[in-house]
Enzyme design. Structure first.
Site, mmCIF file in Angstrom:
data_model
loop_
_atom_site.group_PDB
_atom_site.id
_atom_site.type_symbol
_atom_site.label_atom_id
_atom_site.label_comp_id
_atom_site.label_asym_id
_atom_site.label_seq_id
_atom_site.Cartn_x
_atom_site.Cartn_y
_atom_site.Cartn_z
ATOM 1 C CD GLU A 123 -1.448 1.875 1.587
ATOM 2 O OE1 GLU A 123 -1.432 1.841 0.345
ATOM 3 O OE2 GLU A 123 -0.932 2.772 2.251
ATOM 4 C CG MET A 264 -3.568 -0.528 -3.604
ATOM 5 S SD MET A 264 -3.008 0.463 -2.178
ATOM 6 C CE MET A 264 -1.421 -0.289 -1.882
ATOM 7 C CG ASN A 266 -2.032 -3.387 -5.289
ATOM 8 O OD1 ASN A 266 -2.068 -3.331 -4.081
ATOM 9 N ND2 ASN A 266 -3.087 -3.115 -6.059
ATOM 10 C CD GLU A 299 -2.184 5.208 -6.801
ATOM 11 O OE1 GLU A 299 -1.447 4.551 -6.048
ATOM 12 O OE2 GLU A 299 -2.981 6.075 -6.379
ATOM 13 C CD GLU A 321 0.132 7.407 0.149
ATOM 14 O OE1 GLU A 321 0.123 8.172 -0.834
ATOM 15 O OE2 GLU A 321 -0.033 6.169 0.029
HETATM 16 N N1 B3K Z 1 -1.956 3.952 -0.993
HETATM 17 C C1 B3K Z 1 -3.324 4.000 -1.457
HETATM 18 C C2 B3K Z 1 -4.293 4.338 -0.386
HETATM 19 C C3 B3K Z 1 -4.677 3.210 0.487
HETATM 20 C C4 B3K Z 1 -5.810 3.606 1.379
HETATM 21 C C5 B3K Z 1 -6.136 2.568 2.376
HETATM 22 N N2 B3K Z 1 -7.335 2.868 3.088
HETATM 23 C C6 B3K Z 1 -3.482 4.936 -2.594
HETATM 24 C C7 B3K Z 1 -2.476 6.004 -2.713
HETATM 25 O O1 B3K Z 1 -2.314 6.857 -1.880
HETATM 26 O O2 B3K Z 1 -1.786 5.990 -3.683
HETATM 27 ZN ZN ZN Z 2 -0.391 7.403 -2.493
#
Ligand code: B3K
Ligand code: ZN
Length: 867
Positions: A123, A264, A266, A299, A321
């Protein structure tokens, strides 16, 4: 010589659906540090009627071969960032083989090596550094992933469930993974390494057993139980509060040392910065424990808000987010203290988000124009985004909000959608019209509310006139729908029931027009109004309040947040008042305030952690936010004077309070609160010269609890206490083997206000634990310096700015994402006096001229200099 084209911006208004779909992808990785081979087999389908090119994203890749339906395909062109394939059938199998070099990838995006382990970060747009792909969130595919590596890397991990494993020749082995859920490429993950593993399991509410596994560097197992228990709490909380259950058979978390952010999400394989996982009482503070719980939760919550329902395009980032921050804030508040969590969230808003919203990087929570997407993982998208969700929660109430969530999942599970889709679900489920409210998504800046109060003794009415103003930097903004929560207190501190037109009315007022007049009836005495209770909207409230009124609110408001807020306003007003007086060197706090603080610590009762917050002066940043041109020196002088005065006048009470508090060393909330209050006492006490205090400091620094150790060390550093040097040296000697603990030491060193600060920091670049390639180290040392060592960073000779400028030049080549985060203090350069702003501007101009300036820095430098 090739000249890089000027970076191009993308616009939300230009969104177009992709003209091809990728339904399934089979990936095979043969891992090697300098030449990893990636073979991708994709099932591709054209989604438009007419023949068209397939434009795949790809950066820093070496193409080895390209086949369409098993045949070599030669109709393609390669550019720096794309692979353009022509003459394609409507539906086909595309096979691409390419090579990459994880070992030389210092950007920590794509596939890279962290220590000895391979890991990925995709991401927002990192997958294109792994293979050629439609690297955009609205292309959802199922993934099968085979990883082949040396057997010296025993753990080969990817998303989903493990479906095959076996040995290969040459000391190699393989593992195959299958993720049954379709996902965008940004949620892909791969990890290969030699780890210690903590395993556990969780029984979901429907009775499915989920395997949990936490992978950490060898030797760190003892620091994993807190993260594991946080994960189980998060899984349970999401079932209870949101009725959302985990969907795969296994949930894995891997902790790595080299990571650009916190963590992250994933699918099924979260990758975490090790500092957001590892903790025990000797190495981590209570704050670290809290952060770990909240990030593990965050997460995990993304599994539904982000993964099952994802974003159509990156402009919609707040869809996942803002919502997920709201969810993690609620998780922390349900499990711990709601007031303290609210205070923390509002501190972030007022000290960071308001300044971003007022500066050159101002953008709506749904940005409209982006050059480098990584630059938009901001406090605006995340934290203001969460405030926007919170306002909807306030307007709808918990029950209807949950109905809205259920409808959102019912409509959009498995889809890539927009913020509009989310609001539509909320509005349709609740029957509440959110048309005007939606402007919060498209308008930048912090709105102002001016409030006038009028009490009519004869009519026994109290009138509140509220007027909303567009932010100064966004004069064209339309009127917003603002939920404005209030409480009226009588003289005894009791809450007055709100009545209007002979009926009880809700304490949340709806501000939708330019001005509103609210008339409350049966008010028998002049009330004290608590405005924007619980920070019910991300606004600035302009109101006149006397010290007596603020003290009344601080004592009696039903919202603990509002009590703290009143205390902050008392301090802010005192600082502002002192600035108008002939000499700031003699600034003094009103005795009424000192007495109120005295009362708090003389008989501390209730939530001790809240008392600790009530004793703290506002941060430099929150004070700076009050001014158009930041009076750096005056803020430093006045706050130092106030702290000295509190320390001296309250010394006996602080000492008694400190000594009376018993810390049982546990991680329970009451013990955490005890340590928080002791820490504030120590912060002040270190400022008075006294042998008893020195003994206390030395003792605390020897504690086996890191919260207490750090309380002592940060107190001596901030007080410039003679014990700073010996205590910091001892800490270095004790902890050199533990880089995460050394980050605390780097931060302390960076915060020392000394004439030699600049050269001291430069000398620390040579410290064996320091590494420019590691974002944690860089942020600990230089980030702490630029954010918290106000006096030295803002030196008039410009050496503080020069230090940061040098670092940015270096980081630009190593890790542009990290560079781009570190530049933040320069973004507000126009808000400083002439000498300082000129010196900061010079550093920005130096960067603008830099050869090979990354898109990340380009976007910010351009905006800073020209917006
Ligand atoms: N989604 C990731 C953040 C990704 C940042 C990319 N530069 C973590 C989070 O917000 O949970
Ligand atoms: Zn997030």
């Amino acid at each position: 010589m090739s000249i890089k084209a000027a970076p191009q911006a993308e616009y939300l208004k230009d969104y177009q659906a992709p003209n091809y779909r990728i339904d399934h992808v089979d990936l095979c990785f043969e891992l090697a540090p300098l030449n990893t081979t990636v073979s991708a087999t994709m099932k591709v389908v054209r989604t438009v009627n007419s023949d068209c090119e397939l434009v795949l994203d790809g950066i820093d890749l070496t193409l080895i071969s390209l086949h369409v339906d098993g045949q070599v395909h030669e109709h393609y062109a390669l550019t720096d960032e794309h692979l353009i394939i022509r003459q394609l059938p409507e539906k086909f199998t595309l096979q691409i083989v390419n090579q990459i070099a994880p070992q030389t990838n210092t950007s920590l995006e794509g596939l890279y090596l962290s220590g000895g382990a391979y890991c990925t970060q995709c991401e927002a747009q990192g997958f294109r550094k792994i293979t050629y792909y439609l690297d955009r969130p609205d292309v959802l595919a199922s993934f099968d992933v085979t990883i082949i590596a040396e057997q010296t890397l025993p753990h080969l991990l990817s998303n989903g469930n493990q479906i095959d494993v076996g040995k290969l020749d040459g000391g190699r082995h393989f593992v195959k993974w299958q993720d049954p859920f379709k996902k965008p490429s940004y949620l892909f993950a791969l990890v290969a390494g030699d780890f210690d593993v903590l395993t556990d399991s969780y029984m979901t509410q429907s009775g499915r057993e989920v395997e949990l596994a936490l992978f950490v560097d060898k030797g760190n197992l003892a620091k994993t139980p807190h993260a594991m228990s946080s994960l189980k709490k998060a899984m349970q909380w999401d079932e209870q509060r949101f009725n959302l259950e985990y969907d795969l058979d296994i949930y894995m978390i891997v902790a790595v040392d080299f990571f650009n952010m916190g963590a992250m999400e994933n699918k099924g394989l979260n990758i975490f910065n090790s500092k957001c996982v590892l903790a025990n009482q000797e190495t981590a503070t209570d704050k670290d424990y809290h952060t770990i719980e909240s990030i593990v939760g965050h997460e995990y919550f993304h599994n539904w808000t982000g993964n099952r329902v994802t974003c159509r395009d990156w402009f919609q980032l707040s869809l996942k987010e803002g919502l997920t921050v709201f969810r993690d804030q609620e998780f922390s508040s349900d499990l711990g203290s709601r007031a303290l969590n609210r205070i923390d969230a509002v501190k972030v808003m007022r000290s960071h988000q308001f300044s971003e919203d007022a500066g050159p990087m101002a953008h709506p929570i749904r940005p409209e124009k982006v050059i480098e997407m990584n630059n938009f993982y901001t406090v605006t998208v995340y934290d203001k985004g969460a405030e926007v969700i919170r306002m909807m929660h306030t307007l709808l109430g918990e029950e209807k909000f949950q109905q809205g969530m259920a409808l959102y999942f019912q409509r959009h599970d498995g889809q890539a959608v927009t913020c509009d889709d989310f609001v539509a679900a909320m509005s349709d489920a609740s029957g509440i019209d959110l048309t005007q409210f939606k402007r919060w998504y498209s308008q930048a800046g912090t709105p102002k509310l001016e409030v006038r109060q009028d009490y009519d003794q004869d009519a026994q009415t109290f009138t509140l006139a509220v007027e909303q103003f567009a932010p100064e930097n966004q004069p064209d903004n339309d009127l917003l729908h603002i939920p404005f929560a209030i409480e009226l207190l009588d003289k005894s501190g009791a809450s007055i029931a709100l009545r209007s037109q002979q009926q009880a009315v809700d304490s949340v007022l709806n501000i939708t027009a330019k001005t509103h007049r609210f008339v409350f009836e049966n008010i028998t005495q002049q009330p004290v109004a608590v405005l924007l209770e619980d920070f019910s909207a991300p606004c600035i409230v302009v109101q006149q309040s006397s010290v007596t009124e603020l003290l009344h609110i601080m004592r009696y408001a039903r919202s603990d947040f509002s009590r703290w807020d009143a205390q902050q306003r008392l301090f802010i007003a005192a600082v502002k008042q002192s600035m108008t007086e002939p000499t700031v060197q003699e600034a003094r706090l009103d005795e009424q305030i000192i007495n109120a603080l005295d009362a708090l610590i003389t008989a501390p009762e209730g939530d001790l952690a809240l008392i600790a917050e009530l004793l703290k002066l506002p941060s430099f940043d929150s004070l700076a936010a009050e001014y158009v041109v930041i009076p750096v020196d005056d803020i430093i002088t006045i706050t130092a004077r106030f702290e000295q005065q509190i320390a001296q006048q309250l010394k006996p009470a602080l000492l008694t309070c400190y000594n009376s508090l018993v810390d049982d060393g546990s991680t329970r909330a009451d013990a955490v609160a005890v340590r928080a209050l002791k820490q504030v006492c120590l912060h002040y006490l270190a400022k008075v010269d006294c042998a008893v205090v020195t003994d206390i400091l030395i003792n605390a620094a020897k504690s086996e609890n890191m919260t207490n150790v750090l309380a002592a060390l940060s107190a001596v550093v901030k007080a410039n206490h003679p014990q700073s040097e010996p205590l910091l040296s001892a800490f270095d000697a004790n902890w050199r083997h533990d880089v995460l603990v050394m980050d605390k030491w780097f931060a302390l060193q960076a915060m020392r206000d000394s004439e030699t600060s600049i050269t001291d920091i430069e000398a620390l670049y040579q410290h064996p634990s320091f590494d420019f390639g590691n974002p944690n180290r860089v942020r600990a040392l230089v980030g702490s310096f630029s954010h918290f060592n106000t006096a030295q960073f803002h030196r008039l000779d410009g050496q503080g700015y020069r230090l940061l400028g040098d670092l940015l030049v270096k980081l630009n080549a190593i890790n542009p994402q990290n560079a781009s985060r570190m530049i933040t203090p320069f973004m507000a350069w126009r808000r400083y006096d002439k000498v300082r702003s000129k010196a900061m501007q010079a550093q920005l101009q130096r960067l603008a001229k830099l050869d090979g300036l990354s898109d990340d820095l380009f976007e910010k430098v351009e905006k800073a200099l020209h917006a």
